[in-house]
Scaffold this motif. Structure first.
Motif, PDB file in Angstrom:
ATOM      1  N   VAL A 171      27.555 -39.284 -47.569  1.00 41.03           N
ATOM      2  CA  VAL A 171      27.291 -37.786 -47.685  1.00 41.03           C
ATOM      3  C   VAL A 171      28.704 -36.866 -47.441  1.00 41.03           C
ATOM      4  CG1 VAL A 171      25.961 -35.818 -46.640  1.00 41.03           C
ATOM      5  CG2 VAL A 171      24.872 -38.022 -47.337  1.00 41.03           C
ATOM      6  N   ASN A 172      29.144 -37.200 -46.200  1.00 45.54           N
ATOM      7  CA  ASN A 172      30.353 -36.253 -45.941  1.00 45.54           C
ATOM      8  C   ASN A 172      31.652 -36.882 -46.627  1.00 45.54           C
ATOM      9  OD1 ASN A 172      28.910 -34.749 -43.957  1.00 45.54           O
ATOM     10  ND2 ASN A 172      28.500 -36.754 -42.787  1.00 45.54           N
ATOM     11  N   TYR A 203      20.431 -35.322 -56.282  1.00 45.21           N
ATOM     12  CA  TYR A 203      21.254 -35.677 -55.297  1.00 45.21           C
ATOM     13  C   TYR A 203      22.498 -34.773 -55.293  1.00 45.21           C
ATOM     14  CZ  TYR A 203      24.552 -37.451 -51.629  1.00 45.21           C
ATOM     15  OH  TYR A 203      25.360 -37.502 -50.591  1.00 45.21           O
ATOM     16  N   THR A 206      22.415 -31.952 -52.655  1.00 40.90           N
ATOM     17  CA  THR A 206      23.014 -32.371 -51.367  1.00 40.90           C
ATOM     18  C   THR A 206      24.577 -32.027 -51.365  1.00 40.90           C
ATOM     19  OG1 THR A 206      21.301 -34.153 -51.060  1.00 40.90           O
ATOM     20  CG2 THR A 206      23.280 -34.111 -49.654  1.00 40.90           C
ATOM     21  N   ARG A 207      25.095 -32.471 -52.384  1.00 42.71           N
ATOM     22  CA  ARG A 207      26.510 -32.678 -52.684  1.00 42.71           C
ATOM     23  C   ARG A 207      26.941 -31.048 -52.688  1.00 42.71           C
ATOM     24  NH1 ARG A 207      27.298 -35.919 -57.220  1.00 42.71           N
ATOM     25  NH2 ARG A 207      27.780 -37.681 -55.726  1.00 42.71           N
ATOM     26  N   GLY A 210      26.662 -29.333 -49.141  1.00 45.16           N
ATOM     27  CA  GLY A 210      27.685 -29.535 -48.198  1.00 45.16           C
ATOM     28  C   GLY A 210      29.172 -28.788 -48.685  1.00 45.16           C
ATOM     29  N   GLY A 235      19.033 -32.371 -46.111  1.00 47.23           N
ATOM     30  CA  GLY A 235      19.159 -32.885 -44.760  1.00 47.23           C
ATOM     31  C   GLY A 235      18.203 -31.876 -43.774  1.00 47.23           C
ATOM     32  N   ARG A 405      24.273 -42.081 -45.644  1.00 45.76           N
ATOM     33  CA  ARG A 405      23.326 -40.938 -45.639  1.00 45.76           C
ATOM     34  C   ARG A 405      23.342 -40.348 -44.077  1.00 45.76           C
ATOM     35  NH1 ARG A 405      20.285 -40.171 -50.415  1.00 45.76           N
ATOM     36  NH2 ARG A 405      20.349 -41.713 -51.682  1.00 45.76           N
ATOM     37  N   ASN A 408      23.482 -36.092 -42.199  1.00 45.92           N
ATOM     38  CA  ASN A 408      23.269 -35.039 -43.317  1.00 45.92           C
ATOM     39  C   ASN A 408      22.897 -33.862 -42.767  1.00 45.92           C
ATOM     40  OD1 ASN A 408      22.691 -33.666 -45.585  1.00 45.92           O
ATOM     41  ND2 ASN A 408      21.257 -35.365 -46.347  1.00 45.92           N
ATOM     42  N   THR A 410      23.785 -30.935 -44.593  1.00 44.48           N
ATOM     43  CA  THR A 410      24.310 -30.119 -45.791  1.00 44.48           C
ATOM     44  C   THR A 410      23.465 -28.845 -45.822  1.00 44.48           C
ATOM     45  OG1 THR A 410      22.922 -31.705 -47.145  1.00 44.48           O
ATOM     46  CG2 THR A 410      25.338 -32.171 -47.013  1.00 44.48           C
TER      47      THR A 410
END
Length: 501
Positions: A171-172, A203, A206-207, A210, A235, A405, A408, A410
């Motif tokens: 994730v990060n 997904y 999520t990207r 963040g 998250g 993961r 998270n 985000t």
């Protein structure tokens, strides 16, 4: 003399072999540009299409990977200072940018029928709804997706799997290197003054959630908008009773579509039905599940009866599952009497299994249908129409697992980015028939993103009568692009409008 000719011949063969072998390796920094004309919303639009690769560097300045991208830029507009730039990501993790590229916002879309089913010959056609009229677009493929790849070090050695995971596959890590890549892309293409938007699917939400804060706090790049298409939880916790209850509106939509409900409920239009089911879910179903094994027998029976009516399943099935039905079971059971299963990502699609018994489908009908169309189309389009010649395989889904993961945050990062940036707006798009990232989960995520309610006017939701990739259905291709177009226009500040509260 014969010996010399022999040596020359051997050298030629070896060098030819080496070239052939090297053609399977990605060139880390190259591009090619072609010029095109299309018609969007009835008006002619001239644009360029640049396909190429741009490196990823580590903190010491060493090239560690290269990302493949496709950049569409309108060429009949000279000053791009006020021209929005839309940066597009798909999800997975491990998925290429192909889905939104050749089916949603780009100037070309798949050759499919009006409901999104594959047609031959495979390929693409003009997209009359593309948002290229209002924004330039770059489609980015993260590491190991599309033609993007991890690169060997200066000694020709590939990094270990653990090193790759720490650098790219989490994730990060994903957010960190992509923010650096975007900053380089914006600098190379002189887009620092342009209003900027991120769009991510699945997904990819999520990207981009963040990235909103990472770009802001580490690259000093402020956005005007983030678009979340078929979002994940980003998250934000929604486990236990919330997770179970939130499925019901999706169940109801799918059952209604397949005419599996009572005559009374089938007579309602979809939106009236969903308003009713959402109210029941929040006010009665969720509290009932929360009582667990201490719910009264009478209340449990009454709730089961109502859930059965809305889901198209039987009271016995609902009671047997203690009021919480798993989605896999629903996909298998809803049309069991018709000997058909329904799709996961888009439950309008039908499948057939080896046996009617069981608790989950043998396969997902929608995904096999989509891969039918997308794989040949993107390979033909990039290689033959846009002129990107390579022997590197285009990874529809690339090797990125195990994905880290952990940590998270985000969704909270997106909230923080919005709080710090009064210009930043967020729009969520979701299909009512998506069983993987269901639309009511998306609404719940929006409600929980800013619990204070202070930024609710900058959050919006749009729903569509299709699934995860709502744009495959022709009416939603039009509607969803128009919603993006209007979102971009509405989030551009007026002349002299400062970013302040």
């Amino acid at each position: 003399m014969v010996k010399l000719v022999y040596l020359l011949l051997i050298t030629l063969i070896l060098s030819t072999s080496a070239l052939a072998q090297n053609s399977r390796l990605l060139v880390s920094d190259e591009s090619t540009t072609t010029d095109h004309t299309t018609v969007i919303k009835g008006k002619k639009v001239r644009y360029s299409a640049t396909v190429g690769t741009q490196p990823v560097w580590d903190d010491e300045g060493n090239t560690t990977a290269s990302l493949f991208y496709t950049y569409y830029q309108r060429t009949d507009i000279k000053n791009n200072a006020n021209r929005p730039l839309l940066i597009s990501f798909n999800g997975g993790p491990g998925s290429a940018s192909v889905w939104m590229h050749v089916a949603y916002t780009g100037p070309k879309v798949l050759n499919v029928d009006s409901e999104g089913y594959p047609l031959q010959p495979y390929g693409v056609k003009t997209n009359p709804h593309s948002v290229l009229d209002v924004a330039d677009i770059v489609f980015v493929n993260p590491v190991n997706t599309g033609f993007s790849r991890v690169l060997a070090d200066k000694n020709g050695k590939m990094p270990s799997k653990d090193t790759q995971k720490k650098a790219f596959f989490g994730v990060n890590a994903d957010v960190k290197y992509l923010a650096e890549w975007i900053s380089t892309f914006v600098s190379r293409n002189d887009r620092w003054r342009s209003p900027k938007y991120l769009i991510g699917e699945s997904y990819g939400t999520t990207r981009v959630s963040g990235l909103a804060l990472e770009l802001q706090n580490r690259q000093w790049m402020y956005l005007n908008g983030v678009i979340l298409v078929s979002p994940t939880d980003i998250g934000i916790e929604r486990n236990g009773p919330v997770k179970a209850a939130n499925r019901l509106p999706y169940f109801a939509a799918t059952a209604w579509y397949h005419k599996a409900l009572s005559d009374t409920l089938q007579a309602k239009d979809l939106y009236s039905l969903l308003d009713e089911v959402e109210a029941f879910t929040i006010n009665q179903y969720l509290p009932a599940i929360a009582k667990g094994g201490f719910i009264s027998a009478a209340e449990k029976q009454a709730i089961a009866k109502q859930v059965a009516q809305y889901s198209g399943l039987s009271v016995e099935e609902i009671l047997g599952a203690n009021l919480t039905v798993d989605t896999s079971y629903f996909w298998k059971a809803l049309l069991r009497d018709r000997e058909q299963t329904v799709g996961r990502l888009d439950s309008r699609y039908l499948g057939i299994d080896k046996q009617n018994i069981g608790a989950r489908p043998d396969y997902y009908a929608e995904l096999t249908s989509w891969l039918h169309s997308f794989t040949p189309a993107i390979n033909h389009y990039l290689r033959d129409e846009l002129g990107y010649k390579t022997d590197v395989k285009y990874n529809m889904f690339g090797p990125v697992r195990p994905w880290d993961r952990s940590n998270n945050k985000t969704g909270e990062n997106l909230r923080q980015a919005m709080a710090q940036n009064p210009y930043l707006n967020v729009m969520i798009q979701a299909g009512y028939y998506d069983g993987a990232t269901n639309y009511f989960d998306a609404k719940y995520t929006m409600w929980q993103l800013d619990p204070s309610g202070k930024m609710s006017s900058r959050l919006s939701f749009k729903g569509y009568e299709s699934g995860h990739m709502m744009y495959l259905r022709a009416p939603d291709l039009d509607a969803a692009n128009q919603d993006i177009r209007e979102f971009i226009k509405a989030s551009l500040p007026g002349e002299g409008q400062a970013a302040k509260y």
